[in-house]
Scaffold this active site. Structure first.
Site, PDB file in Angstrom:
ATOM      1  NE  ARG A   1      45.355  46.166  44.532  1.00 15.49           N
ATOM      2  CZ  ARG A   1      44.873  45.075  43.954  1.00 15.49           C
ATOM      3  NH1 ARG A   1      45.662  44.272  43.272  1.00 15.49           N
ATOM      4  NH2 ARG A   1      43.596  44.785  44.077  1.00 15.49           N
TER       5      ARG A   1
ATOM      6  CD  GLU B   1      48.582  45.616  39.730  1.00 15.66           C
ATOM      7  OE1 GLU B   1      48.742  44.915  40.757  1.00 15.66           O
ATOM      8  OE2 GLU B   1      47.629  45.455  38.946  1.00 15.66           O
TER       9      GLU B   1
ATOM     10  CE  LYS C   1      39.949  37.213  27.826  1.00 15.58           C
ATOM     11  NZ  LYS C   1      41.070  37.915  28.445  1.00 15.58           N
TER      12      LYS C   1
END
Lengths: 572, 572
Positions: free
Chosen positions: B350, B322, B244
């Site tokens: 969610r 979630e 990343k």
């Protein structure tokens, strides 16, 4: 049968324990034959439940039943034998675990996949409070497809607490269990490839034990004893194989048909919307090759068995994966297919984000066929379909249809075939069949037109029926009012609404009032000077009971509505 | 940089391809430094994207980006180089894949975990239409914790279609990835235990290939070629390891801080609610040992880094889960703990079912700290927090609080510590700090009281600020009106509402109008004879852009509201 006490269960001999199992099985069978309920799922876990109560020390130890339609033996063993004959009746005991009912029920369930998360929360709280007890999640193999179960397993190591997961593997999730997880479990049951999968479980922080015959106390008791010991150092997955419906041959042979049953001897008088769904969709699919049907483990009760048999290449039961089913439909639609996603109202709550994010966000022509809307009755809080109008109305791009009867439902389905946007059709389990007449999107139907100052808008069959009854009664007292079939919550029939001159408006819906049909009418008639009365369900969870009785109690009370009509009429 | 054409990408030499990567990386860096956006996630996948475009044939082949904050190189390679400088600007191109933007974007994303389900739907549609192309799901390792990904993997065999899943493993899901899945992936990356896990993947219907260095074209190109061939007979999981932020040392070293960035050089003028959450919760937890904090992979941006460091035993980041987080909180509360679940408004969608079924169904004292409510701006449709007031208002047992500023938010948090029921507090990212004053549940606050026929109710800081501006302007024109801080959507302050005599009522909310605050006021004032005007967002998805501009465009338009005030005032 007299009450079985906890300490009795711990003291008796093995043969006596087996006798207790027989008595429990009989009690469950007899009660369900009178009250209705979940039969084969409960018959299959009698030995397992007895063994758990023998080895563990409830309510000090805690058990969470996933979904919860396998908790009858647990109820009978925890001081609720006397109340058991009130099973699922209004004011009686629930068919699901309920904290409010007994200290032996530590966590309420009803929807699939929550038990391991809940057990982890309970165990973590125990650790933080420096208490000592065992926490058990009792989960069917069907739930093991559900994403929530996976999310819980993923966090075992994060939370660093120990729970016992009983995987009750009967190969069914109402419908037979399907998918990759099922194949892994099957391999384990057949004794193959154990080492690979066991290592995988270990990497998630679980010690795998199995497969144990869950209908055999001789095997179960030592396995549970061992698992209880292991809990001191690790979480345990105990893979238990049980036979759904065990003890009653017709249940064993037809576990799907006897999963949930009505009181024996009672026959349905009304037709089922699900049958119409199956017929219409199968017929439509013959001409339209783009039609596909998707379900999340309830194919038969949604009426789609025949569709699945006729078009197996265009029919997908993805297991208890409501979210995945929704995204799958969105993507099928994105590529030009015409997906129908059939599901119960309460279970669609699980796909709320995906309806917004995937289906409506991309404005894709997925049709949601939402069964069991409104109050569903004996299953109680977790199964009432009373939120859907609200959670659907707020979503942009979605058309929300509420048929007045099964004939109109058929028309809506026929209309849907050429409709190029997201569409939700919500309907109760049972209704009246009729000859389908053409329906236009966003157009209400005037069922009875009269010159009066009162107009009543009813959304859906239950409310139309109530309106008809009130109207018949009103006519006897020489009152009359206009009745409108408000068959689209969205878009509203603004033209019709704007044209009506009545000063008094009544709305009926079998949904919570907040955010539903009444709110939409209030918004439309804001500042119009009209007097409005909204009837629908109040802001509360609705327990189990008889549909009409609950409906009246929680907001659709005929007497109350009639009084309001009379009051409006007198002022008009 | 001139446009790179598809066929150019296929024809050039490997060194030239690497040069293209450098140019893309530079272009991404420069654009993000001006426009803001997802930086380190996009820098990490440049080679992988170039390799995919070299080996596959887009848009005939289809690629679905999970979440979508790694699609910049894809946009630059698919004819959007010129528009790229408008990235995330109103009217410009989106930071996420958008079907409406390019035929190279076949499926819109924004929330985690949808890509494999979507790829399966696209692939199944392809099979049914007897077409031939490859379908790729590009998924980060963070999403691999999400239940939806698991549900999709579970159905690979059910659907019987082949897709290529690129697992882009950078060890991060904004926060570092956590949990059992992460450990399995780590073992794979280290070359350990490959055989066990690989067999497991195979049982799900996946051929596992990896681990490939995703920043090395020499390794990537042949791996992708092989995977493309394999797709003829099986689905493939290609495990790719990327770095990343690659190419910019400060991004590589701080991938979390540079995941999503604001335009460089710009500094926030307002305070952040998240900072107040962190401070208050950390302080409260010192005295109340029952307080625990739960997040789903966004700990830092929710302001809880310090809480997690101070109370590691009472702080749980469960990854992008979630739903699980919500059930976990319910169970912790059931056992007497005091859980705080901090999450963004849009992601809480969610957990809608679990808020109903687990938290509110059992009436458990979980506090939802809902950040990024209202329009969030540059991320667009999938990240606006404009539905929460509606989807929360309809849930029984839930108290819904909307603080007027950060000081009031602090007061609400302090109040929550002794509140014994489910509570949701929703707030925007940025606001004004102030001295906390005591708040009482269900009590509004009169900010400005005057004798006038106009009263304005504003819910939340954005609307309070707008009300203040309108009020200042009104005073200049010698108009005055009362302003009420409607800090609880539920319960409403019925006493105050009933006591007000003003004939004209205005409501402001930064939420869709359907089912929100205005509807609640309309319901309360039904048949009161008051004239009401509701302002909030219209029934539409709101794209990316500048917050104030979008807000005005979609329903909170100061001019329009002012005209209505003036009109009401004139009639009063």
């Amino acid at each position: 049968m007299k009450d079985i006490r906890q300490n009795e269960l711990k003291a008796v001999s093995l043969p006596q324990l087996k006798e207790i199992c027989d008595r429990l099985r009989e009690e469950i069978f007899c009660t369900v034959s009178v009250c209705g309920g979940h039969l084969s799922s409960n018959l299959g876990v009698v030995e397992l439940t007895v063994a758990l109560h023998r080895v563990f020390d409830f309510p000090r130890d805690k058990i969470v039943f996933d979904v919860g339609h396998q908790c009858y033996a647990h109820k009978l063993l925890s001081g609720r034998r006397k109340q058991f004959q009130t099973l699922r009746k209004e004011g009686g005991i629930s068919g699901f675990p309920k904290r409010s009912e007994s200290e032996y029920d530590c966590y309420d369930t009803g929807h699939a996949g929550t038990a391991i998360s809940a057990a982890l929360g309970i165990a973590k709280a125990r650790d933080l409070k420096r208490e000592k007890f065992s926490v058990i999640a009792f989960v069917g193999d069907g739930s093991f497809n559900n994403g929530l179960v996976f999310e819980a397993l993923n966090s075992l190591k994060i939370l660093g607490t120990n729970v016992l997961i009983i995987l009750n593997d009967n190969g069914m999730s109402i419908s037979p269990t399907v998918g990759g997880t099922h194949d892994v479990l099957s391999e384990l049951k057949e004794g193959n490839a154990v080492s690979d999968d066991v290592k995988l479980f270990e990497r998630f922080g679980l010690s795998y034990e199995g497969v144990i015959n869950g209908n055999d106390l001789d095997a179960l008791l030592p396995a549970l004893e061992r698992a209880r010991e292991q809990l001191n150092s690790t979480s345990v997955l105990l893979h238990v194989s049980t036979k759904k419906g065990l003890g009653y041959s017709f249940c064993e042979q037809a576990p799907l048909e006897t999963h949930g049953v009505s009181p024996f001897g009672k026959r349905a008088e009304q037709s089922e919307y699900s049958a119409a769904l199956g017929e219409e969709l199968t017929a439509l699919a013959a001409n339209e090759k783009k039609i596909v049907a998707v379900t999340a483990a309830m194919t038969d009760s949604l009426g789609l068995r025949n569709f699945f048999q006729t078009y197996p290449e265009r029919a997908f039961d993805v297991g208890i994966c409501e979210e995945h089913a929704s995204v799958l439909c969105a993507a099928l639609a994105a590529e030009g297919m015409k997906p129908y996603y059939a599901i119960y109202s309460t279970f669609l709550q699980r796909a709320f984000d995906e309806i917004i994010h995937d289906v409506c966000g991309q404005n894709l022509p997925v049709t949601f066929c939402i069964d069991r809307a409104g109050i569903t009755g004996a299953d109680g809080e977790t199964h009432q379909g009373i939120f859907d109008l609200s959670y659907l109305a707020m979503i942009p791009n979605l058309t929300v249809a509420v048929p007045k009867d099964i004939g109109e439902f058929r028309s809506m389905l026929r209309l849907s075939a050429s409709f190029q946007k997201p569409l939700a059709i919500r309907y109760p389990r049972k209704g009246t069949d009729s000859t389908p007449k053409p329906v236009e999107i966003g157009k209400f139907e005037i069922l009875h037109n009269t010159v009066s100052d009162v107009i009543l808008f009813a959304a859906g069959e239950n409310c139309i029926r109530l309106a008809d009854e009130l109207h018949t009664r009103a006519l006897r007292e020489e009152m009359d009012f206009t009745i409108v079939n408000a068959r689209f919550l969205k878009p509203l029939d603004e033209e019709l609404l704007a044209s009506r001159k009545e000063k008094y408006v009544i709305t009926l819906e079998d949904n919570v009032l907040i955010g539903g049909f009444g709110d939409a009418i209030n918004r439309f008639y804001l500042n119009s000077g009209k007097q409005i009365a909204n009837f629908g369900y109040k802001d509360a969870f609705i327990p189990h009971g008889e549909i009409n009785s609950l409906s009246a109690k929680f907001g659709l009370n005929g007497e109350e509505i009639y009084r309001r009509i009379r009051d409006f009429y007198a002022r008009g």
